[in-house]
Motif scaffolding. Structure first.
Motif, short mmCIF file in Angstrom:
data_model
loop_
_atom_site.label_atom_id
_atom_site.label_comp_id
_atom_site.label_asym_id
_atom_site.label_seq_id
_atom_site.Cartn_x
_atom_site.Cartn_y
_atom_site.Cartn_z
N VAL A 1 -0.61 22.35 1.20
CA VAL A 1 0.18 21.14 1.45
C VAL A 1 -0.72 20.05 2.01
O VAL A 1 -0.63 18.88 1.62
N GLU A 2 -1.62 20.44 2.90
CA GLU A 2 -2.50 19.47 3.55
C GLU A 2 -3.49 18.84 2.57
O GLU A 2 -3.91 17.70 2.73
N ASN A 3 -3.86 19.59 1.54
CA ASN A 3 -4.92 19.15 0.63
C ASN A 3 -4.38 18.53 -0.66
O ASN A 3 -5.16 18.01 -1.47
N THR A 4 -3.06 18.59 -0.86
CA THR A 4 -2.49 18.13 -2.13
C THR A 4 -1.39 17.11 -1.87
O THR A 4 -0.20 17.42 -1.90
N GLY A 5 -1.83 15.88 -1.58
CA GLY A 5 -0.90 14.80 -1.27
C GLY A 5 -0.39 14.09 -2.51
O GLY A 5 -0.62 14.51 -3.65
N PHE A 6 0.31 12.97 -2.29
CA PHE A 6 0.95 12.24 -3.38
C PHE A 6 -0.02 11.86 -4.49
O PHE A 6 0.25 12.09 -5.68
N ASN A 7 -1.16 11.27 -4.14
CA ASN A 7 -2.12 10.81 -5.15
C ASN A 7 -2.70 11.97 -5.94
O ASN A 7 -2.89 11.88 -7.16
N THR A 8 -2.99 13.07 -5.24
CA THR A 8 -3.54 14.24 -5.91
C THR A 8 -2.52 14.84 -6.87
O THR A 8 -2.86 15.24 -8.00
N ILE A 9 -1.27 14.90 -6.45
CA ILE A 9 -0.21 15.43 -7.32
C ILE A 9 -0.10 14.57 -8.58
O ILE A 9 0.01 15.09 -9.70
N LYS A 10 -0.15 13.24 -8.40
CA LYS A 10 -0.08 12.33 -9.55
C LYS A 10 -1.23 12.59 -10.52
O LYS A 10 -1.03 12.60 -11.74
N THR A 11 -2.43 12.82 -9.98
CA THR A 11 -3.59 13.10 -10.82
C THR A 11 -3.41 14.41 -11.58
O THR A 11 -3.73 14.50 -12.77
N PHE A 12 -2.90 15.42 -10.90
CA PHE A 12 -2.65 16.71 -11.56
C PHE A 12 -1.66 16.54 -12.72
O PHE A 12 -1.86 17.10 -13.80
N VAL A 13 -0.59 15.78 -12.50
CA VAL A 13 0.42 15.58 -13.54
C VAL A 13 -0.20 14.88 -14.75
O VAL A 13 0.04 15.26 -15.91
N GLU A 14 -1.01 13.85 -14.49
CA GLU A 14 -1.67 13.14 -15.59
C GLU A 14 -2.64 14.07 -16.33
O GLU A 14 -2.74 14.03 -17.56
N PHE A 15 -3.36 14.88 -15.57
CA PHE A 15 -4.28 15.85 -16.18
C PHE A 15 -3.51 16.84 -17.05
O PHE A 15 -3.96 17.20 -18.15
N ASN A 16 -2.35 17.28 -16.57
CA ASN A 16 -1.52 18.22 -17.34
C ASN A 16 -1.08 17.64 -18.68
O ASN A 16 -0.76 18.38 -19.61
N ASN A 17 -1.04 16.30 -18.77
CA ASN A 17 -0.60 15.63 -19.99
C ASN A 17 -1.74 15.37 -20.97
O ASN A 17 -1.56 14.64 -21.95
N THR A 18 -2.91 15.96 -20.71
CA THR A 18 -4.05 15.79 -21.62
C THR A 18 -3.66 16.15 -23.05
O THR A 18 -4.01 15.46 -24.01
N PHE A 19 -2.93 17.28 -23.19
CA PHE A 19 -2.41 17.70 -24.49
C PHE A 19 -0.91 17.93 -24.36
O PHE A 19 -0.45 18.51 -23.37
N ASN A 20 -0.17 17.47 -25.35
CA ASN A 20 1.27 17.67 -25.37
C ASN A 20 1.55 19.00 -26.06
O ASN A 20 1.71 19.07 -27.27
N TRP A 21 1.59 20.08 -25.26
CA TRP A 21 1.75 21.42 -25.83
C TRP A 21 3.12 21.60 -26.48
O TRP A 21 3.27 22.42 -27.39
N HIS A 22 4.12 20.86 -26.00
CA HIS A 22 5.48 21.04 -26.52
C HIS A 22 5.63 20.45 -27.92
O HIS A 22 6.37 20.98 -28.75
N SER A 23 4.94 19.35 -28.18
CA SER A 23 4.95 18.73 -29.52
C SER A 23 3.54 18.76 -30.08
O SER A 23 2.91 17.73 -30.32
N PHE A 24 3.05 19.97 -30.27
CA PHE A 24 1.65 20.17 -30.68
C PHE A 24 1.57 20.11 -32.21
O PHE A 24 1.55 21.13 -32.89
N THR A 25 1.54 18.88 -32.75
CA THR A 25 1.53 18.70 -34.21
C THR A 25 0.53 17.60 -34.59
O THR A 25 0.22 16.72 -33.78
N PRO A 26 0.04 17.64 -35.82
CA PRO A 26 -0.86 16.58 -36.30
C PRO A 26 -0.18 15.21 -36.37
O PRO A 26 -0.86 14.21 -36.59
N ALA A 27 1.15 15.18 -36.21
CA ALA A 27 1.86 13.90 -36.25
C ALA A 27 2.05 13.30 -34.86
O ALA A 27 2.68 12.25 -34.71
N SER A 28 1.48 13.93 -33.85
CA SER A 28 1.64 13.46 -32.47
C SER A 28 1.08 12.06 -32.29
O SER A 28 0.08 11.68 -32.91
N SER A 29 1.71 11.29 -31.42
CA SER A 29 1.22 9.94 -31.12
C SER A 29 0.05 9.97 -30.14
O SER A 29 -0.64 8.97 -29.96
N SER A 30 -0.16 11.12 -29.50
CA SER A 30 -1.29 11.27 -28.58
C SER A 30 -2.55 11.61 -29.37
O SER A 30 -2.58 12.64 -30.08
#
Length: 470
Positions: free
Chosen positions: A106-135
């Motif tokens: 809790v002490e090491n994972t504040g608001f900004n760090t959580i935001k960075t983790f969420v953005e990092f998690n979105n590197t690939f859209n695993w749920h819509s993993f298709t060649p037609a993806s907009s990402s």
């Protein structure tokens, strides 16, 4: 004035819930990142093995010191393999950093760090993993993924699909945990205000009691002196004032204390006991990643061996080889004498390796590791049906054998690089990247094993103290 008794209850509840997050929720988060890391490594290995992407030559030189956002800009189709290969390598390297070095707390994972983790998690859209993806990242990876699946054995194709599904489901679970942590961080922030500002000698309680606006103003006045660079979140400060002074303050206070309650503690403790075997099977599953890695190693060793043999063969050797092949006669043994370095003492010993027997052993191990690479395979289920003690015994033996194999492959790699003429040396295929990947797989598997052993020791210690997890 601020409700002092309520503040004490909130601070105590936040302290208890912080312990709960650090001991229960965040270790679960780490395990989920480890699962994604294993899946991503498996996918990268297949792409490398199929020569769809090349191993990142600069990977070992990159210093990862934190979670970073992977670029997602468009690229030319002709550069797809290079760009996606590099981004995948960087993504895997950051996952490795998270799983190996990052301290989830809790002490090491504040608001900004959580935001960075969420953005990092979105590197690939695993749920819509298709060649037609907009990402661009998802689209490029999906195209390469489909190329790798084309003509692949059913076992490999199933493994690839399974890894994508796991990444999808696990990323959703991770984001839910991060949302839960983010919500809790708001209460940590508010508890900090109640504890450090309300007790500050310059805080005017009587003036703060005049209205919600007055309490917010008093907090804002003291905040810079004790905030230590923390931002002033007006919305959260107003929540504090409403909990103290609004007409429905009792309802707000009751809701907050209920949110901070640690639900189903008994269930969580039981779950922890069940999870011990899950952690152990996580080690077994991680070890199975050696299968596709050894496949690449075996192919390169065989190619290097053939290069050396071709260089040293005379006309009569080649004739004898052709005759043996025509009459289905086995080749005579080729023995390589290699230097084995003891990593503990640094001493070097000489060891003879029958290369054909060694290649046969690699082939056997590839089939063995692949037999429990997926949870629905009979090999995996057979191991899982054993008692935990037997699984641990099996794992200890396999890790020791894998480590021994790693040492032998390292020695053969060095041998091939030094053997033969300068022209042959230029054609020899090095195993540096494969050895690093194998080492990481063994370390990852061993970490799961260590986690299991620590959990069992903790349970035993609790029983000694008379504390029953049940």
């Amino acid at each position: 004035m601020p409700d002092i008794e309520f503040s004490k209850k909130v601070i105590a509840a936040v302290d208890d819930r912080t312990i709960y997050f650090n001991s229960v929720v965040l270790p679960q988060l780490l395990e989920k990142y480890r699962l994604i890391h294993t899946c991503v490594k498996n996918l990268i290995e297949v792409l490398v093995q199929k020569s769809i992407i090349k191993p990142d030559p600069y990977k070992l030189e990159k210093k990862i010191s934190g979670v970073e956002i992977i670029p997602n800009e468009p690229y030319l189709d002709t550069e797809r393999s290079l760009v996606i290969g590099t981004r995948l390598s960087d993504y895997e390297a950051i996952l490795d950093f998270v799983c190996t070095y990052y301290k989830f707390s809790v002490e090491n994972t504040g608001f900004n760090t959580i935001k960075t983790f969420v953005e990092f998690n979105n590197t690939f859209n695993w749920h819509s993993f298709t060649p037609a993806s907009s990402s661009p990242n998802t689209k490029g990876f999906a195209i390469l993924f489909n190329e790798a699946k084309t003509g692949a054995p059913p076992l490999t194709a199933n493994m690839m699909n399974d890894n994508i599904t796991k990444c999808d489901n696990t990323t959703k679970e991770i984001n839910l945990l991060l949302k839960e942590l983010s919500d809790f961080q708001k209460e940590v922030y508010k508890a900090f205000v109640r504890k450090d500002i309300f007790d500050h000698p310059k805080f005017n309680s009587e003036k703060a009691a005049e209205s919600i606006e007055a309490e917010v103003a008093e907090i804002k006045k003291i905040f810079p002196a004790i905030a230590n660079k923390q931002p002033f979140y007006t919305a959260l400060i107003e929540e504090i004032a409403r909990e103290d002074l609004s007409p429905n303050k009792l309802e707000l206070q009751d809701k907050l204390l209920k949110r901070l309650e640690i639900q189903n503690q008994k269930t969580e403790k039981k779950k922890k006991k069940i999870d011990s075997k899950e952690s152990l099977m996580g080690a077994v599953h991680a070890l199975s990643g050696l299968g596709p890695q050894l496949q690449t190693v075996m192919e390169k060793i065989n190619e290097n061996h053939n290069l050396l043999q071709a260089e040293n063969q005379t006309f009569f050797d080649k004739l004898a080889h052709a005759l043996r092949k025509a009459f289905n006669i086995s080749e005579p043994s080729v023995i390589y004498t290699v230097n084995i370095t003891d990593n503990t003492t640094g001493t070097i010993t000489r060891q003879k390796i029958d290369i054909q027997l060694f290649l046969n052993e690699l082939e056997r191990r590839i089939k063995f590791y692949n037999s429990f690479s997926l949870k629905h395979l009979p090999g995996y289920q057979k191991i899982e049906n054993n008692p935990s003690e037997k699984i641990l015994e099996f794992l200890n033996k396999q890790l020791a054998e894998a480590q021994k194999l790693l040492v032998q492959i390292t020695a053969l790699d060095s041998f091939f690089k030094e053997a033969g003429s300068s022209e042959t040396k230029r054609a020899i295929k090095g195993l540096k990247m494969e050895l690093t990947t194998m080492k990481n797989t063994i370390v990852n598997s061993n970490q799961h094993r260590v986690d299991y052993v620590s959990l069992i020791e903790e349970e035993a210690q609790m029983k000694k103290l008379g504390i029953d997890n049940e």
